[in-house]
Design a protein around this motif. Structure first.
Motif, PDB file in Angstrom:
ATOM      1  N   THR A 132       1.781   0.353  -4.668  1.00 50.59           N
ATOM      2  CA  THR A 132       2.754   1.425  -4.814  1.00 50.59           C
ATOM      3  C   THR A 132       3.421   1.351  -6.182  1.00 50.59           C
ATOM      4  N   PRO A 161       0.834  -1.210   0.000  1.00 47.36           N
ATOM      5  CA  PRO A 161       0.000   0.000   0.000  1.00 47.36           C
ATOM      6  C   PRO A 161       0.865   1.255   0.000  1.00 47.36           C
ATOM      7  N   TYR A 162       0.408   2.262  -0.740  1.00 50.18           N
ATOM      8  CA  TYR A 162       1.129   3.528  -0.753  1.00 50.18           C
ATOM      9  C   TYR A 162       0.670   4.381   0.414  1.00 50.18           C
ATOM     10  N   LEU A 163       1.612   4.784   1.257  1.00 49.89           N
ATOM     11  CA  LEU A 163       1.284   5.509   2.482  1.00 49.89           C
ATOM     12  C   LEU A 163       1.796   6.951   2.458  1.00 49.89           C
ATOM     13  N   GLY A 164       1.955   7.493   1.259  1.00 50.66           N
ATOM     14  CA  GLY A 164       2.438   8.861   1.159  1.00 50.66           C
ATOM     15  C   GLY A 164       3.850   8.979   1.693  1.00 50.66           C
ATOM     16  N   SER A 165       4.086   9.953   2.558  1.00 45.94           N
ATOM     17  CA  SER A 165       5.430  10.182   3.086  1.00 45.94           C
ATOM     18  C   SER A 165       5.926   9.040   3.965  1.00 45.94           C
ATOM     19  N   ALA A 166       5.031   8.166   4.397  1.00 41.34           N
ATOM     20  CA  ALA A 166       5.434   7.011   5.208  1.00 41.34           C
ATOM     21  C   ALA A 166       5.979   5.876   4.348  1.00 41.34           C
ATOM     22  N   THR A 167       5.838   5.992   3.012  1.00 42.99           N
ATOM     23  CA  THR A 167       6.452   5.032   2.095  1.00 42.99           C
ATOM     24  C   THR A 167       7.797   5.595   1.661  1.00 42.99           C
ATOM     25  N   THR A 201       4.565   6.522  -5.810  1.00 46.83           N
ATOM     26  CA  THR A 201       3.263   7.190  -5.848  1.00 46.83           C
ATOM     27  C   THR A 201       2.193   6.118  -6.016  1.00 46.83           C
ATOM     28  N   THR A 202       0.984   6.562  -6.277  1.00 52.77           N
ATOM     29  CA  THR A 202      -0.095   5.651  -6.645  1.00 52.77           C
ATOM     30  C   THR A 202      -0.912   6.339  -7.714  1.00 52.77           C
ATOM     31  N   ASN A 249       7.702   0.750   4.568  1.00 57.99           N
ATOM     32  CA  ASN A 249       6.424   1.321   5.002  1.00 57.99           C
ATOM     33  C   ASN A 249       6.365   1.336   6.520  1.00 57.99           C
ATOM     34  N   SER A 250       6.205   2.521   7.067  1.00 56.18           N
ATOM     35  CA  SER A 250       6.090   2.674   8.534  1.00 56.18           C
ATOM     36  C   SER A 250       7.208   1.950   9.273  1.00 56.18           C
TER      37      SER A 250
END
Length: 323
Positions: A300, A240-246, A292-293, A268-269
């Protein structure tokens, strides 16, 4: 020669242009040759060991059987052709409704819309071209090599099947299912989809563009080559794409054939969720890559667009990174 229903012939010499109506059969014996036979629905051409058939037209509902030690070439297939272990077929053109079952060897076959090439246990297909709407299936213990999957064509590698040296053109797709193996794939605008449990070895080479869908980024065994543009896309379906957490992090691990090889880790995280090997010259850390997504993709998406910098004259230059 015209054969009527119930007719049966054994060819020991040379038979040219036999027209076979429903319910007829020809057996091509050792040293026998059949040229340009036209097998209508319900007819059977059986090529025995040492026999040869050339230019056979196998209509819908008709069949051709290629025994061990037999050779056929230039078949036009709308019916069914079975090539048994030790038999060899080359240059077949499979049209709508045609099915070729390879237990022996198939060379340079063309699979058109609505046709199926099936590589069964012990079979080996080499140099096939899968055209728009055509399908090639590599089943368990079936081997495919050197295939070109053209626009709209599909190759499926099932559990136990092997595909090597496949080129996937724009609009084409190769699917590597759980238990299947692909090696040395070239993406020339096309897509390779690797299911969880599917194996990729050797290189996946990007030429011009291409999309690689990976459903298990932690166990991906291939090495990406030529991955260096915004149109070269790696879709980590299960991440999963987590924005800045990826977070992406590239680390060089050595040199192979004079070129750097390294690993792109996706975090991720705080936990590593994918490790992808790359061959090429990349910048350590995360400067090279973008995560990105996007609609139409899962998980991702990772690309490696060129770096753009401003000069003192305020012109923008694209800096090469992968020489």
């Amino acid at each position: 020669t015209v054969m009527s229903s119930g007719g049966f012939a054994i060819v020991f010499g040379n038979e040219v242009s036999a027209t076979m109506l429903s319910g007829t059969a020809i057996a091509v014996s050792s040293d026998g040759v059949v040229n340009a036979a036209n097998a209508g629905s319900g007819a059977v051409v059986w090529v025995l060991s040492g026999g040869t058939a050339s230019g056979t037209r196998v209509s819908a509902g008709a069949s051709e059987v290629v025994s061990s030690g037999a050779t056929v070439n230039g078949v036009t297939l709308q019916g069914t052709e079975a090539i048994f272990a030790g038999g060899v077929a080359s240059g077949a053109v499979l049209s709508s409704g045609g099915t070729e079952l390879i237990y022996g060897s198939g060379l340079n076959e063309t699979v058109r819309s609505g046709a199926n090439l099936v590589i069964s246990s012990g079979g080996h297909a080499s140099g096939a071209t899968i055209s728009n709407g055509g399908v090639e299936n590599a089943l368990s213990s079936g081997i495919d090599s050197g295939t070109t999957v053209s626009n709209g064509g599909t190759e499926v590698v099932f559990a136990g099947g092997i595909a090597s040296g496949v080129t996937v053109d724009a609009g084409g797709a190769e699917y590597v299912l759980s238990g299947g193996t692909a090696s040395g794939t070239t993406l020339s605008g096309g897509a390779e989809v690797v299911s969880s449990g599917g194996a990729v070895s050797g290189t996946v080479t990007f030429v011009s563009s291409g999309t690689l869908f990976v459903n298990d980024g932690l166990n991906f065994g291939g090495t990406l080559v030529g991955f260096n543009s915004a149109t070269d896309i790696l879709d980590l379906v299960n991440v999963p794409y987590l924005g800045s957490a990826t977070v992406l992090s590239y680390t060089s691990t050595g040199v192979q054939s004079g070129t750097n090889i390294g690993t792109l880790s996706v975090i991720n995280s705080g936990g590593v969720v994918a490790n992808i090997a790359l061959l090429g010259n990349y910048i350590a850390g995360s400067a090279d890559f973008i995560a990105t997504t996007s609609a139409g993709y899962a998980g991702t998406i990772i690309t490696d667009p060129p770096i753009t910098v401003a000069t003192d004259q305020q012109f923008f230059l694209t800096q090469p990174k992968h020489g």
